[in-house]
Scaffold this motif. Structure first.
Motif, short mmCIF file in Angstrom:
data_model
loop_
_atom_site.label_atom_id
_atom_site.label_comp_id
_atom_site.label_asym_id
_atom_site.label_seq_id
_atom_site.Cartn_x
_atom_site.Cartn_y
_atom_site.Cartn_z
N THR A 99 7.53 5.47 16.20
CA THR A 99 6.37 4.93 15.49
C THR A 99 6.09 5.75 14.23
O THR A 99 6.61 6.83 14.03
CB THR A 99 5.11 4.99 16.38
N LEU A 100 5.25 5.16 13.44
CA LEU A 100 4.74 5.87 12.26
C LEU A 100 3.42 6.49 12.67
O LEU A 100 2.51 5.80 13.13
CB LEU A 100 4.53 4.88 11.12
N HIS A 101 3.34 7.78 12.49
CA HIS A 101 2.11 8.45 12.87
C HIS A 101 1.31 8.72 11.60
O HIS A 101 1.79 9.33 10.66
CB HIS A 101 2.44 9.75 13.60
N GLN A 102 0.08 8.27 11.60
CA GLN A 102 -0.69 8.27 10.36
C GLN A 102 -1.73 9.38 10.36
O GLN A 102 -2.38 9.62 11.37
CB GLN A 102 -1.38 6.91 10.23
N THR A 103 -1.86 10.07 9.24
CA THR A 103 -2.97 11.00 9.04
C THR A 103 -3.51 10.78 7.63
O THR A 103 -2.75 10.49 6.71
CB THR A 103 -2.52 12.47 9.16
N THR A 104 -4.78 10.94 7.53
CA THR A 104 -5.40 10.78 6.22
C THR A 104 -5.25 12.08 5.45
O THR A 104 -5.60 13.15 5.95
CB THR A 104 -6.89 10.45 6.36
N VAL A 105 -4.71 11.99 4.27
CA VAL A 105 -4.55 13.18 3.46
C VAL A 105 -5.82 13.41 2.64
O VAL A 105 -6.38 14.50 2.62
CB VAL A 105 -3.32 13.05 2.53
N ILE A 106 -6.30 12.37 2.04
CA ILE A 106 -7.51 12.53 1.22
C ILE A 106 -8.13 11.16 1.00
O ILE A 106 -7.43 10.13 0.99
CB ILE A 106 -7.17 13.23 -0.13
N GLY A 129 -1.36 -3.82 3.15
CA GLY A 129 -1.80 -2.48 3.53
C GLY A 129 -0.90 -1.77 4.50
O GLY A 129 -1.14 -0.62 4.84
N SER A 130 0.12 -2.42 4.95
CA SER A 130 0.99 -1.76 5.91
C SER A 130 2.15 -1.08 5.19
O SER A 130 2.46 -1.38 4.04
CB SER A 130 1.52 -2.76 6.94
N VAL A 131 2.71 -0.17 5.90
CA VAL A 131 3.83 0.61 5.38
C VAL A 131 5.00 0.37 6.33
O VAL A 131 4.82 0.31 7.54
CB VAL A 131 3.47 2.11 5.32
N ALA A 132 6.17 0.24 5.76
CA ALA A 132 7.33 0.02 6.62
C ALA A 132 8.49 0.85 6.10
O ALA A 132 8.53 1.22 4.93
CB ALA A 132 7.72 -1.45 6.65
N VAL A 133 9.37 1.15 7.00
CA VAL A 133 10.58 1.87 6.62
C VAL A 133 11.77 1.04 7.08
O VAL A 133 11.87 0.69 8.25
CB VAL A 133 10.63 3.27 7.25
N TYR A 134 12.61 0.73 6.14
CA TYR A 134 13.81 -0.05 6.47
C TYR A 134 15.02 0.87 6.48
O TYR A 134 15.07 1.85 5.73
CB TYR A 134 14.04 -1.16 5.44
N HIS A 185 -3.42 0.66 5.95
CA HIS A 185 -4.43 0.71 4.92
C HIS A 185 -5.26 -0.57 4.97
O HIS A 185 -4.82 -1.60 5.49
CB HIS A 185 -3.76 0.82 3.54
N CYS A 186 -6.46 -0.45 4.41
CA CYS A 186 -7.32 -1.63 4.39
C CYS A 186 -7.08 -2.49 3.16
O CYS A 186 -7.63 -3.58 3.03
CB CYS A 186 -8.80 -1.21 4.42
N ASP A 187 -6.30 -1.97 2.27
CA ASP A 187 -6.03 -2.75 1.08
C ASP A 187 -4.57 -2.53 0.68
O ASP A 187 -3.85 -1.79 1.33
CB ASP A 187 -6.98 -2.29 -0.05
N SER A 211 -3.37 3.76 -1.57
CA SER A 211 -3.77 2.37 -1.45
C SER A 211 -5.04 2.11 -2.22
O SER A 211 -5.76 3.02 -2.62
CB SER A 211 -3.97 2.03 0.03
N ASN A 212 -5.31 0.84 -2.39
CA ASN A 212 -6.51 0.41 -3.08
C ASN A 212 -7.77 0.78 -2.33
O ASN A 212 -8.85 0.79 -2.90
CB ASN A 212 -6.45 -1.12 -3.25
N ASP A 213 -7.65 1.06 -1.04
CA ASP A 213 -8.84 1.38 -0.27
C ASP A 213 -9.28 2.83 -0.47
O ASP A 213 -10.19 3.30 0.22
CB ASP A 213 -8.63 1.08 1.21
N GLY A 214 -8.61 3.52 -1.35
CA GLY A 214 -9.04 4.87 -1.68
C GLY A 214 -8.57 5.94 -0.72
O GLY A 214 -9.08 7.04 -0.72
N GLN A 215 -7.63 5.61 0.09
CA GLN A 215 -7.10 6.59 1.04
C GLN A 215 -5.67 6.96 0.66
O GLN A 215 -4.91 6.12 0.18
CB GLN A 215 -7.09 6.01 2.46
N VAL A 216 -5.38 8.19 0.90
CA VAL A 216 -3.98 8.61 0.81
C VAL A 216 -3.57 9.00 2.23
O VAL A 216 -4.19 9.87 2.83
CB VAL A 216 -3.80 9.81 -0.15
N PHE A 217 -2.60 8.33 2.73
CA PHE A 217 -2.16 8.57 4.09
C PHE A 217 -0.82 9.29 4.08
O PHE A 217 0.01 9.09 3.19
CB PHE A 217 -1.99 7.25 4.87
#
Lengths: 107, 792
Positions: B550-557, B487-492, B512-514, B536-542
């Protein structure tokens, strides 16, 4: 004639933005000294906004204190100059929209 | 030798200095020298006793005869002007005669002339009256004069006179007086002690002195009156009283009255010369030397400028404009700055072990060269081979397998996604993980391969979880966004050859939770910050914004199914069921619009502006949607594929698909071809790759080819190279196969004479439009009840 001249001025005045920030025209100091000198000049000119002489005096004295003697400062609205300065010890900036400040060292 | 002759041998009697020219007279009877005569008589009486027999008897006349004799210190016999031959000078030189005189005794006088400055000084010192009294003088004299002299003076007038005579002399000239006194004393002593010296001689001397007439000595004795007066007074005193002590004293009195003071030597106590010591020492002076150096003066320069109000104004104006322009640029440059930072970091990393890095680079080069040599034929095929048989096959093509890419440690992994680098056409990233829930392992990897080196990945990034998806940034091509199973996102950042991502959403809430099914880079924000979307599988679009660290997260939908109708739970609670997002695709021209596919088969058209609403909802599939892909040429056309065996082509705004293709197997991936508007390719789990060209056939694929063995392996993903006619397909064995599309699979539309002015892109659009026109009409005019039932 006077009216004709005045009108465009008004127009200009409307769109003119007054810039009062410190604008460094030429500077060959090292970064540390430059920022110090800029701050100092801005402070001096703000403090002695009506008296350029005391502003210049303040700049000069403080620069002497901080970076060793023989600094020179010129503050004015209109002048010309040709100076010899120790390399890496010159800053020429504008401030407040109408002041030119030249600070240099030469001993 | 007769004494009367008065011949003196030199040396018997010494008269010194100026007093040496003493005239001796014969026995001259005179009144003035009566005392002398008496003495003489006494003396002669005593002598008469030893008168020799042969003594010449002189007559009266003879006796009276005057015989002048001169006593001098010169030896008459000695001839003058003696010369001697000097061999040294080669000439006659005067011969020096031994002197005829000798000094036996030298006693200084104690008398002072009363008028002399010394006497005055003395007087001033002694008496306040300023005059020296007699008593003073006497006491002084007594004190000062040597005793011997006084005693002698008492003995006889003879001696006294002598002494007086000397005194008189001394009055004139002190120095002379001393000598005279001395001489007198000496004479006295000589006459007493030696006996040789004839007393009459001395007498005569005394008389002579008393006479003071033609006496040269008196003349020489300087001050005249004083010196002469003394013998006179004396003589008077002598004559009156005879030879006695009292008389002598009287005589002395007379002397004093006559103006002569017998002043003693000054008694002024002077410091003993031995009490102090004067010593001087001079040390060596250190040699001094002049040394000079001149340092180089600090460098100077000349600066000149002119200040006028208009100059200042212009400068401000210009600067302001630049700033305004700069701000706009900054917005664009911000990510570049990040890139620059990364480069700097890279330098820092590489510098310490640069030699190692260099050797690695050299090794890589050699590896590439070797690969180029060993797979030379493949490289040539890739570049030049065109399947000749295509000319004879109408509407069919082949896929020519080229290299196979695999990385030994990731052999067991599934290829979960493939992504070409948008700038480097030979480079693609392969994400490796497990697609099966039961098979998950705490490991995953991203391998970045290049076509130039099929044997080994250019970069390998190991993760702690399955990597589900990856995407290169469209401009910062070194940035690779990665979505992980956890569920995590990374940038290399591939430039930093390091294993750790530059950004990672690893906190508990910041992920993400999934599992993350897909990530995609969004358009940069107004501030120039990079951002990416993840589904993600948890039904969120971030939406993830890359800030400085840092990665700053917002829920899109949130992908809520059946909006507004919560499902009633068994115990009275209500649940809003969210869909599990599996795919996301942004609209190519409208960056705010995106499509999300879910596991439930729904495709939602959403906007980043609205977090609670779907723009449109497509009931696209019955099984999880694996891919949504927009057409490269027509932005409103997109394609979806699903595990329900079907591929569907949609037009935006239309809830019914335009085309439906059933592949009889779960479709892992579908992609539009970048070179044609009507070509797309899909891979199915049974190991086949399908290539369709709608322009050729709207029902049948123009190519179906087994890529991997159906029993052992499955194909999962596929990706078109943006420039070359190549596709890469990934399978469940961690292998990626590159395939070359044969010429029939990439037919370009030929422009007719009318279309000569059109660009290839316009032709592609036209081609697709023509096709779409065929399928659009019926749906608008008459809606078949089951749109999916396409006649095949």
């Amino acid at each position: 004639m006077g009216d004709v001249q005045n009108e465009p001025k008004k127009e200009e005045g409307e769109k003119k933005v007054l810039h009062t920030y410190a604008l460094v025209r030429y500077c060959d100091m090292v970064e540390e000294m430059r920022s110090e000198a800029m701050d100092l000049s801005a402070n001096a000119c703000e403090k002695h906004s009506t008296n350029n002489e005391s502003a210049a005096k303040m700049i000069k004295e403080n620069m002497d204190k901080k970076f060793g003697p023989s600094w020179h400062a010129v503050v004015g609205e209109g002048y010309g100059f040709e100076i010899s300065y120790e390399v890496k010890h010159l800053m020429y900036m504008y401030f407040g929209g109408n002041l030119a400040i030249c600070v240099w060292k030469c001993s | 030798m007769p004494r009367s002759k008065g011949v003196l041998r030199p040396g018997t009697s010494v008269l010194k200095g100026k007093a040496s020219t003493l005239k001796l007279h014969g026995p001259v009877p005179s009144d003035a020298s009566r005392l002398d005569l008496e003495d003489t008589n006494e003396w002669s009486r005593a002598r008469a006793l030893v008168k020799p027999d042969d003594q010449l008897d002189l007559s009266e006349a003879e006796l009276k005869e005057e015989i002048a004799r001169v006593l001098t210190i010169r030896t008459p016999q000695l001839s003058e002007g003696l010369v001697i031959w000097s061999h040294k000078e080669a000439a006659f030189v005067p011969r020096t005669v031994p002197t005829t005189g000798a000094v036996l005794l030298d006693v200084p006088s104690t008398c002072l002339h009363v008028d002399s400055p010394e006497a005055r000084e003395q007087a001033a010192y002694l008496g306040p009256s300023g005059r020296i009294t007699l008593a003073d003088t006497l006491t002084l004299a007594a004190k000062a004069a040597p005793k011997a002299v006084r005693e002698k003076s008492r003995k006889g007038g003879e001696d006294e006179e002598d002494e007086e005579e000397g005194d008189g002399d001394g009055d004139g000239d002190e120095g002379d007086g001393d000598e005279g006194e001395q001489g007198g004393q000496e004479r006295g002593s000589v006459s007493e002690g030696a006996g040789d010296a004839p007393p009459p001689g001395a007498e005569a001397g005394a008389e002579k002195a008393a006479d003071a007439g033609t006496d040269t000595r008196a003349e020489d004795g300087a001050d005249g009156g004083d010196g002469e007066g003394a013998p006179d007074g004396e003589g008077a005193g002598d004559g009156e009283d005879g030879a006695s002590l009292a008389e002598g004293e009287e005589g002395a009195e007379g002397e004093a009255e006559g103006g002569v003071a017998v002043a003693p030597r000054p008694v002024k106590k002077v410091a003993n010369q031995f009490n102090f010591c004067d010593r001087a020492a001079l040390t060596y002076n250190n040699p001094s030397r002049t040394l000079s150096t001149q340092t180089e003066p600090p460098p100077r320069a000349v600066f000149s400028e002119q200040v006028m109000q208009w100059i200042i104004y212009d400068a401000y104006q210009k600067d302001w404009e630049e700033k305004q322009a700069g701000k706009e640029k900054e917005v664009k440059q911000a990510p570049k700055q990040f890139g620059r930072q990364a480069e700097r970091k890279l330098d820092e990393r590489t510098n310490p072990n640069s030699s190692l890095n260099r050797s690695i680079r050299a090794a890589k080069t050699i590896e590439r060269m070797l690969n180029q040599n060993t797979s030379d034929d493949i490289a040539k095929d890739c570049r030049y081979y065109e399947d000749g048989s295509d000319e004879f096959r109408e509407g069919a093509g082949t896929l020519l397998p080229l290299w196979k890419f695999h990385y030994e440690p990731t052999k067991k992994f599934h290829v979960t996604n493939i992504c070409w680098n948008p700038r480097y056409q030979d480079m693609f990233a392969v994400t490796l993980g497990y697609l099966e829930f039961m098979k998950q392992a705490a490991a995953g990897a991203v391998c970045v391969f290049t076509m130039k080196n099929p044997s080994y990945p250019e970069y390998v990034l190991h993760t702690t979880s399955s990597v589900m998806t990856a995407e290169f940034h469209h401009e910062q091509v070194n940035l690779l966004a990665v979505g992980l199973y956890d569920g995590s996102v990374a940038v290399y950042d591939l430039q930093l050859s390091q294993q750790d991502p530059v950004f990672r959403s690893d906190s508990v809430h910041n992920k993400h939770c999934d599992m993350v099914w897909q990530v995609t880079w969004g358009q940069d924000t107004a501030d120039g910050e990079l951002n990416l979307y993840s589904v993600s599988n948890d039904g969120q679009v971030f939406n993830w914004v890359l800030t400085s660290s840092t990665l700053h997260q917002t829920t899109v939908i949130s992908l809520v199914l059946e909006r507004g109708t919560p499902v009633a739970g068994p115990d009275g609670t209500t649940l809003t069921i969210t869909g599990c997002g599996t795919a996301i695709a942004f609209h190519p021209t409208n960056p705010k619009v995106f499509l999300v596919g879910t596991e439930e088969g729904q495709v939602f058209k959403c906007s980043t502006e609205y977090t609670s609403m779907y723009l449109l909802s497509y009931s696209a599939h019955h099984m999880p949607v694996h891919r949504i892909h927009f057409n490269y040429y027509l932005p409103d056309i997109f394609i979806t594929c699903s595990a329900d065996w079907r591929i569907k082509i949609w037009e935006e705004g239309r809830t019914e698909p335009l085309f439906v293709f059933d592949l009889h197997c779960s479709v892992g991936d579908v992609q539009w071809a970048p070179y044609s508007s009507t070509v797309f390719a899909a891979v199915t789990l049974d190991g086949k790759a399908h290539v369709y060209d709608l322009n050729v056939s709207r029902y049948q694929p123009i190519c179906v080819q087994n890529i991997v063995s159906r029993k052992k392996n499955r194909l999962t993903r596929l990706a078109f190279n943006k420039k070359h006619p190549l596709i890469v397909v990934g399978d469940e064995r961690g292998t990626v196969t590159s395939l070359k599309l044969s010429p029939n699979l990439r037919v370009k539309p030929k422009a007719t004479k009318k279309q000569a002015h059109l660009t290839p892109r316009d032709l592609e659009v036209l081609k697709m439009d023509k096709l779409l026109a065929l399928v659009r009409e019926p749906f608008i005019l008459q809606r078949p009840p089951d749109a999916e039932q396409q006649p095949e």
